[in-house]
Write an enzyme that holds these catalytic residues in place. Structure first.
Site, PDB file in Angstrom:
ATOM      1  N   HIS A   1       5.360   7.512   6.113  1.00 26.78           N
ATOM      2  CA  HIS A   1       5.091   6.825   4.846  1.00 26.78           C
ATOM      3  C   HIS A   1       4.604   7.829   3.803  1.00 26.78           C
ATOM      4  O   HIS A   1       4.372   8.995   4.121  1.00 26.78           O
ATOM      5  CB  HIS A   1       4.067   5.702   5.072  1.00 26.78           C
ATOM      6  CG  HIS A   1       2.763   6.217   5.569  1.00 26.78           C
ATOM      7  ND1 HIS A   1       2.445   6.263   6.911  1.00 26.78           N
ATOM      8  CD2 HIS A   1       1.696   6.756   4.916  1.00 26.78           C
ATOM      9  CE1 HIS A   1       1.243   6.798   7.050  1.00 26.78           C
ATOM     10  NE2 HIS A   1       0.766   7.106   5.863  1.00 26.78           N
TER      11      HIS A   1
ATOM     12  N   THR B   1      -6.210   7.302   7.006  1.00 24.48           N
ATOM     13  CA  THR B   1      -6.702   7.356   5.623  1.00 24.48           C
ATOM     14  C   THR B   1      -6.695   5.978   4.967  1.00 24.48           C
ATOM     15  O   THR B   1      -6.930   5.864   3.773  1.00 24.48           O
ATOM     16  CB  THR B   1      -5.885   8.340   4.764  1.00 24.48           C
ATOM     17  OG1 THR B   1      -4.550   7.825   4.605  1.00 24.48           O
ATOM     18  CG2 THR B   1      -5.832   9.725   5.388  1.00 24.48           C
ATOM     19  N   THR B   2      -6.414   4.957   5.755  1.00 24.41           N
ATOM     20  CA  THR B   2      -6.490   3.574   5.273  1.00 24.41           C
ATOM     21  C   THR B   2      -7.350   2.784   6.264  1.00 24.41           C
ATOM     22  O   THR B   2      -7.470   3.185   7.425  1.00 24.41           O
ATOM     23  CB  THR B   2      -5.093   2.925   5.195  1.00 24.41           C
ATOM     24  OG1 THR B   2      -4.464   3.011   6.478  1.00 24.41           O
ATOM     25  CG2 THR B   2      -4.217   3.607   4.164  1.00 24.41           C
TER      26      THR B   2
ATOM     27  N   HIS C   1       0.823  -1.212   0.000  1.00 25.53           N
ATOM     28  CA  HIS C   1       0.000   0.000   0.000  1.00 25.53           C
ATOM     29  C   HIS C   1       0.853   1.255   0.000  1.00 25.53           C
ATOM     30  O   HIS C   1       0.419   2.310  -0.438  1.00 25.53           O
ATOM     31  CB  HIS C   1      -0.900   0.036   1.233  1.00 25.53           C
ATOM     32  CG  HIS C   1      -1.843  -1.123   1.336  1.00 25.53           C
ATOM     33  ND1 HIS C   1      -2.748  -1.422   0.353  1.00 25.53           N
ATOM     34  CD2 HIS C   1      -2.018  -2.062   2.301  1.00 25.53           C
ATOM     35  CE1 HIS C   1      -3.456  -2.488   0.708  1.00 25.53           C
ATOM     36  NE2 HIS C   1      -3.026  -2.906   1.881  1.00 25.53           N
TER      37      HIS C   1
ATOM     38  N   HIS D   1       3.278  11.305   5.571  1.00 20.62           N
ATOM     39  CA  HIS D   1       2.591  11.257   6.870  1.00 20.62           C
ATOM     40  C   HIS D   1       3.535  10.740   7.944  1.00 20.62           C
ATOM     41  O   HIS D   1       4.026   9.617   7.849  1.00 20.62           O
ATOM     42  CB  HIS D   1       1.367  10.339   6.791  1.00 20.62           C
ATOM     43  CG  HIS D   1       0.264  10.898   5.947  1.00 20.62           C
ATOM     44  ND1 HIS D   1      -0.713  10.120   5.373  1.00 20.62           N
ATOM     45  CD2 HIS D   1      -0.011  12.186   5.602  1.00 20.62           C
ATOM     46  CE1 HIS D   1      -1.549  10.908   4.707  1.00 20.62           C
ATOM     47  NE2 HIS D   1      -1.138  12.156   4.819  1.00 20.62           N
TER      48      HIS D   1
ATOM     49  N   HIS E   1       2.335   8.986   0.145  1.00 20.39           N
ATOM     50  CA  HIS E   1       1.175   8.830  -0.729  1.00 20.39           C
ATOM     51  C   HIS E   1       1.428   9.595  -2.020  1.00 20.39           C
ATOM     52  O   HIS E   1       1.943  10.708  -1.995  1.00 20.39           O
ATOM     53  CB  HIS E   1      -0.082   9.408  -0.078  1.00 20.39           C
ATOM     54  CG  HIS E   1      -0.497   8.696   1.170  1.00 20.39           C
ATOM     55  ND1 HIS E   1      -1.300   7.585   1.172  1.00 20.39           N
ATOM     56  CD2 HIS E   1      -0.192   8.925   2.466  1.00 20.39           C
ATOM     57  CE1 HIS E   1      -1.491   7.171   2.421  1.00 20.39           C
ATOM     58  NE2 HIS E   1      -0.828   7.971   3.230  1.00 20.39           N
TER      59      HIS E   1
HETATM   60 ZN   LIG Z   1      -0.860   8.078   5.243  1.00 20.46          ZN
END
Ligand SMILES: [Zn+2]
Length: 240
Positions: A105, A190-191, A80, A124, A107
């Site tokens: 991590h 957000t996941t 992801h 993030h 995005h």
């Molecule tokens: Zn994130």
């Protein structure tokens, strides 16, 4: 053949129990996350992230304090995102409480928008306090000069399921702009499981990465890994 199917079914149900499968598009995509598993129900709740930061309210938000040591231990590709796990001992102070940096991590494209503007990448920084409450510090990445810290991180990019370990620890602070003015709102992961009650601090200023650096991450992921913006509903977005 029969045995094979049975074994497959068993394996599937076990993995579903451990962590239900989700994706960024299709039948297991964002609009279906809440229905994929009972523990993902919050994905349809009212205070979700990311959001478009607009109609922001000027307030007397205090500057937050960051004390980061060089602590990037390893980077894992979980399918992801690329997640850099951080050694204990680095923190951000928010609301008079220390929140320890656990991981950061990436995005692409970015998830939160600033006045409707989307950025090519967003980082993030995920922190937790002793009660398990989360603070996520978000920084947008715009295209420009190559980023020397990203260059170190990107030197070896792990494939899905793989981990790269660092000998020389990187300091997450090197991925932040000098100016730490910010927006603040209450949101969620957000996941999945989209857990709410997350303190979100989104920096107003961006850092840069080169087109090649952003492209390297996009290519590695093979798909966008951003959740679409969610309704703001009754929330206020504050700015300092
Ligand atoms: Zn994130």
């Amino acid at each position: 053949m029969k045995t094979f199917i049975a074994v497959c079914g068993l394996a599937l149900s076990f993995s579903a129990l451990a962590s239900p499968h989700w994706e960024y598009s299709g039948e297991a995509g964002p609009e279906h996350w809440a229905e994929l598993a009972p523990e993902f129900a919050a994905c349809h709740a009212q205070n979700q992230s990311p959001v478009n930061l607009t109609g922001t309210v000027k307030s007397d938000l205090k500057p937050f304090h960051i004390t980061y040591a060089a602590g990037a231990e390893n980077m894992v590709n979980n399918g992801h995102t690329l997640q850099v796990n951080y050694a204990p001992g680095s923190k951000i102070d928010v609301d008079g409480m220390p929140f320890e940096l656990k991981q950061f991590h990436f995005h692409t494209p970015g998830e939160n928008q600033i006045e409707g503007k989307s950025f090519p990448m967003e980082i993030h920084f995920v922190h937790a306090n002793s009660k398990g409450e989360l603070t996520v510090l978000a920084v947008m990445v715009k295209e420009g000069k190559a980023n020397p810290t990203l260059a170190k991180l990107w030197k070896e990019m792990p494939k899905t399921g793989e981990t790269v370990t660092y000998d020389q620890k990187i300091n997450a602070k090197d991925l932040l702009p000098a100016n730490l003015h910010y927006y603040r709102f209450s949101g969620s992961l957000t996941t999945p499981p989209c857990t709410e009650g997350v303190r979100w601090l989104v920096l107003k200023n961006q850092i840069t990465a080169s087109h090649e650096q952003i492209q390297a991450f996009t290519t590695l992921m093979g798909h966008p890994n951003n959740r679409p913006v969610q309704p703001i509903n009754a929330r206020e977005v504050l700015k300092d």
